[in-house]
Design a protein around this motif. Sequence first.
Motif, PDB file in Angstrom:
ATOM      1  N   ASP A 294      33.731 -14.294  -1.464  1.00 32.86           N
ATOM      2  CA  ASP A 294      32.655 -14.327  -2.375  1.00 32.86           C
ATOM      3  C   ASP A 294      31.346 -14.737  -1.872  1.00 32.86           C
ATOM      4  O   ASP A 294      30.320 -14.334  -2.185  1.00 32.86           O
TER       5      ASP A 294
ATOM      6  N   TYR B  77      27.783 -12.554  -1.855  1.00 30.85           N
ATOM      7  CA  TYR B  77      26.543 -13.074  -2.317  1.00 30.85           C
ATOM      8  C   TYR B  77      25.501 -12.835  -1.249  1.00 30.85           C
ATOM      9  O   TYR B  77      24.509 -12.569  -1.560  1.00 30.85           O
TER      10      TYR B  77
ATOM     11  N   GLN C  41      21.917 -10.655  -1.566  1.00 31.03           N
ATOM     12  CA  GLN C  41      20.696 -11.411  -0.903  1.00 31.03           C
ATOM     13  C   GLN C  41      19.848 -10.571   0.030  1.00 31.03           C
ATOM     14  O   GLN C  41      18.644 -10.211   0.018  1.00 31.03           O
TER      15      GLN C  41
ATOM     16  N   MET D 166      22.025 -19.977  -2.762  1.00 35.14           N
ATOM     17  CA  MET D 166      23.433 -19.912  -3.267  1.00 35.14           C
ATOM     18  C   MET D 166      23.649 -21.294  -3.840  1.00 35.14           C
ATOM     19  O   MET D 166      24.323 -21.759  -4.725  1.00 35.14           O
TER      20      MET D 166
ATOM     21  N   THR E  15      25.500 -21.465  -7.429  1.00 31.98           N
ATOM     22  CA  THR E  15      26.733 -20.609  -7.176  1.00 31.98           C
ATOM     23  C   THR E  15      27.495 -20.925  -6.281  1.00 31.98           C
ATOM     24  O   THR E  15      28.838 -20.888  -6.673  1.00 31.98           O
TER      25      THR E  15
END
Length: 277
Positions: free
Chosen positions: A65, A69, A73, A245, A250
């Motif tokens: 994950d 992410y 980005q 993040m 997140t």
Amino acid sequence: MAFRHRRGTAALAAAALLGVTACSAVLGEDRSLVDASSLAVGVKADQPGLGLATGDGGFEGFDVDVALYIAGQLGVPEENVEFVGVTSAEREQKLISGEVDMVVATYSITPARKTQVTFGGPYYVAKQDVLVRAEDTGVQGVRDLEGRSVCQGAGSYSAVRITEGLGIGVEQVEAPSYSACIDMLREGTVDAVSTDNLILAGFLAEDPSAFRFVNNPFTDEKYGVGLPHGDVEACEAVNKAISRMYQEGTAEELLETWFGATDLDVLDSVPQFEGCV
């Protein structure tokens, strides 16, 4: 297909004919991963909660994950991210060869590795700890491992940190992977497995009745994002992504998803970055 960030042998031959060093010619033509429209990312395939092959060709876990992410980005959509299973021993080789563009695989940042790999992050700072069988109450801390057998995965230095780093006399046993170490612990072939607490927590969550988490950590393990050596631009972009993040929550959500069922105290603030050198 990995993003091709290095020129091949034809470019090297051309450089030789032109009378310039191959190295300078190749570096002059390198592109950064920030230019990529697709990425091949190396992740673990046998570490529950971090990187685990799902059996349908996919992978799941915190590292997976985090990689998605970061890719997002960088402007790379999820459908253009290919995951490749890597072992601890393979990480540098697969990155250097170009088989993968990025490694997010519980990859601790060390001075030796920095000579071959540029690291973004860390994206998480784990701490080394110990896992023993549930009925073994004799180990309350790392020093209680004196005279016992401790398993480490190939390509890892976890047991070495106990012997050479702390001067504790243990029998070092090496297995192909940490999942193999866990099998040996379950069978009674070794007395303990010592590595990063996130890794141990993932295995414990799968079989909480079989093992006991000592939960007395020692040393910091800075998980870095492995990038092609010298790609400072990508490193800086990765660090910005990691900061975001954590700042937007997140990272905390992902840690809760994958480790919330354990008693592990997790880091929920932006780690101190190593610097892109």
